[in-house]
Design an enzyme around this catalytic site. Structure first.
Site, mmCIF file in Angstrom:
data_model
loop_
_atom_site.group_PDB
_atom_site.id
_atom_site.type_symbol
_atom_site.label_atom_id
_atom_site.label_comp_id
_atom_site.label_asym_id
_atom_site.label_seq_id
_atom_site.Cartn_x
_atom_site.Cartn_y
_atom_site.Cartn_z
ATOM 1 N N SER A 182 0.825 -1.205 0.000
ATOM 2 C CA SER A 182 0.000 0.000 0.000
ATOM 3 C C SER A 182 0.870 1.270 0.000
ATOM 4 O O SER A 182 1.690 1.438 -0.896
ATOM 5 C CB SER A 182 -0.930 -0.080 1.213
ATOM 6 O OG SER A 182 -1.854 0.952 1.214
ATOM 7 N N ASP A 352 -9.560 -4.973 -5.284
ATOM 8 C CA ASP A 352 -8.968 -3.927 -4.448
ATOM 9 C C ASP A 352 -9.517 -2.560 -4.862
ATOM 10 O O ASP A 352 -9.322 -2.132 -5.995
ATOM 11 C CB ASP A 352 -7.442 -3.978 -4.614
ATOM 12 C CG ASP A 352 -6.690 -3.163 -3.577
ATOM 13 O OD1 ASP A 352 -7.262 -2.200 -3.045
ATOM 14 O OD2 ASP A 352 -5.521 -3.501 -3.326
ATOM 15 N N HIS A 385 -7.550 -5.269 -0.823
ATOM 16 C CA HIS A 385 -6.362 -4.588 -0.306
ATOM 17 C C HIS A 385 -5.638 -5.330 0.821
ATOM 18 O O HIS A 385 -4.409 -5.353 0.873
ATOM 19 C CB HIS A 385 -6.786 -3.200 0.183
ATOM 20 C CG HIS A 385 -5.685 -2.197 0.191
ATOM 21 N ND1 HIS A 385 -5.068 -1.756 -0.961
ATOM 22 C CD2 HIS A 385 -5.072 -1.552 1.201
ATOM 23 C CE1 HIS A 385 -4.137 -0.876 -0.652
ATOM 24 N NE2 HIS A 385 -4.115 -0.742 0.653
#
Ligand SMILES: *[C@@H]1O[C@H](CO)[C@@H](O)[C@H](O)[C@H]1NC(C)=O
Ligand SMILES: *[C@@H]1O[C@H](CO)[C@@H](O)[C@H](O)[C@H]1NC(C)=O
Ligand SMILES: *[C@@H]1O[C@H](CO)[C@@H](O)[C@H](O)[C@H]1NC(C)=O
Ligand SMILES: *[C@@H]1O[C@H](CO)[C@@H](O)[C@H](O)[C@H]1NC(C)=O
Length: 409
Positions: A182, A352, A385
């Site tokens: 991320s 995601d 995610h």
């Protein structure tokens, strides 16, 4: 019901249900509710709370950045059997609102830090400024507004740079493998685009890559972007973005009251439907996460989502930008400048909502001239995610191919 019970899920992977009347907070992951548990004092460190209890050797280190932040790092130099590492160092860089515990939360056979140590890698865990074990500063306290005067521009220029350099120095100038999740990928892309860190890096694995944010499809995330760009909270003095605090609950409450926003399943609304989390681990997760970041950092990310570009923080007017950057608009991080021979492993998920497929494709377009034997791109249709770090099959789906990639470089 919705008036009294506001369910909120925020940017990474957790949900907040703030029962406003009773002031209790219940958090849920994948529908499994948990409560905040008091955490061990910071002095105990991540080694003691997360690693040694699993039978692994772990050493605490601190690194001071050029701008005075004192960051903690953990090193796992041996497998559980005591066999010393015989593979290169690996640095693990966590994402937004998380800390280094990201890599240690599942059982050892599922968590990347333990898996790498078992496979003989010399594992180093980074923790960026503002997280629980990295609150030190040579002259500021987290109670000072100035402590929170930063965005990922500084995480890139100072924290990640200091962490990479520290590992490089401590391991006899060995080049290291970098693993980011991320926001831990954005800082790497930005650094590489300026030819920073590259001389100390063997390869980089970028999980749930965040670079462009312009297509982010989640309507709730879009509402959050609008709220941040209104900038009131920042200028009203909320310098620390503390996900467990009342101000953030209020912000999310406002977002949830906007017409069309459905706050009943915010986890999937914000991050996508994670396929493979272990909901029985919710309490362990909430014992350690989420962590604070700077409000200014959230505003910076909101600017990227609004503009669809990757640039430095925008002070909002030409004069202030001129003062900070010597030019009227913020300097751009140009992804086409990432060195073409830098080995990159990118893994992204079809579900995601933060590292959206369209945004990843945009990034891949910038990398189209990358040396073809130096770029591996993995697409996992069912992953959202959080699956990349907390998925119970990430071991097989992501980490095995990633380590195969490491062995080539
Ligand atoms: C990891 O260990 C847990 C608990 O021992 C077990 O339930 C799980 O199936 C294991 N996962 C893998 C991928 O081997
Ligand atoms: C909101 O989402 C939930 C679950 O995703 C769904 O059951 C509910 O009908 C939705 N509410 C509205 C008003 O769309
Ligand atoms: C899920 O977490 C629970 C609680 O920690 C653990 O006992 C179980 O083995 C985990 N399941 C898997 C598949 O890892
Ligand atoms: C990025 O760099 C390339 C050359 O490497 C140049 O053609 C392009 O215009 C630059 N893009 C931006 C947004 O500055």
């Amino acid at each position: 019901m919705l008036n009294s019970l506001i369910s909120l899920c925020f940017v990474t992977l957790f949900c907040v249900s703030a029962a406003a009347a009773s002031r209790t907070k219940i958090y849920s992951i994948n529908g499994h509710e948990g409560k905040f548990v008091s955490s061990p004092p910071a002095a105990d460190g991540i080694c003691r709370s997360m690693v040694q209890s699993q039978g692994y050797i772990c050493h605490e280190h601190t690194v001071t950045t050029q701008d005075g932040y004192i960051l903690s790092m953990q090193r796992m130099p041996k497998a559980r059997s005591g066999k010393p590492a015989d593979m290169p160092p690996v640095l693990l860089q966590h994402g937004l609102l998380m800390d280094g515990i990201t890599w240690l939360l599942n059982s050892p056979n599922e968590s990347l830090a333990f898996i790498l140590a078992e496979k003989g890698y010399d594992v180093w865990i980074a923790n960026t400024r503002g997280t629980k074990y990295s609150l030190g500063h040579t002259s500021l306290s987290p109670n000072d507004p100035a402590y929170w005067e930063w965005t990922w521009d500084e995480l890139m220029a100072y924290d990640v740079t200091a962490s990479v350099k520290f590992v490089h120095d401590q391991t006899g100038q060995q080049k290291l493998h970098y693993v980011g999740h991320s926001l831990g990928t954005l800082v790497a892309f930005a650094a590489f685009s300026q030819d920073k860190l590259v001389s100390m890096i063997r390869s980089a694995a970028l999980l749930s890559p965040i670079a462009y944010l312009g297509q982010m499809p989640s309507q709730l995330a879009r509402s959050a972007v609008d709220a941040f760009l209104a900038e009131d909270i920042y200028w009203l003095g909320l310098h620390e973005f503390a996900p467990r605090g009342g101000a953030v609950a209020k912000l999310l409450e406002d977002i949830c009251q906007k017409p069309g926003n459905n706050c009943s399943n915010l986890m999937s609304s914000f991050t996508g439907q994670n396929c493979c989390l272990n909901s029985s681990r919710t309490d362990i997760f909430l014992e350690h996460e989420p962590q604070s970041t700077a409000t200014k950092n959230m505003i910076h990310l909101a600017q990227m989502a609004r503009k669809g570009t990757i640039a430095m923080y925008d002070y909002g007017n030409e004069d202030d930008n001129m003062n900070h950057y010597g030019q009227p608009t913020p300097p751009v991080y140009n992804m086409t400048k990432i060195p073409k021979d830098l080995p990159l492993f990118l893994s992204y998920g079809g579900k995601d909502l933060l590292s959206d497929v369209k945004d990843v494709k945009h990034l891949l377009g910038n990398l189209k001239d990358h040396d073809s034997d130096k770029l591996v791109v993995q697409y996992i249709k069912d992953y959202a995610h959080a699956d990349f770090v907390f998925g119970i099959q990430a071991n097989r789906d992501v980490y095995d191919p990633m380590m195969a990639f490491f062995r080539l470089h």
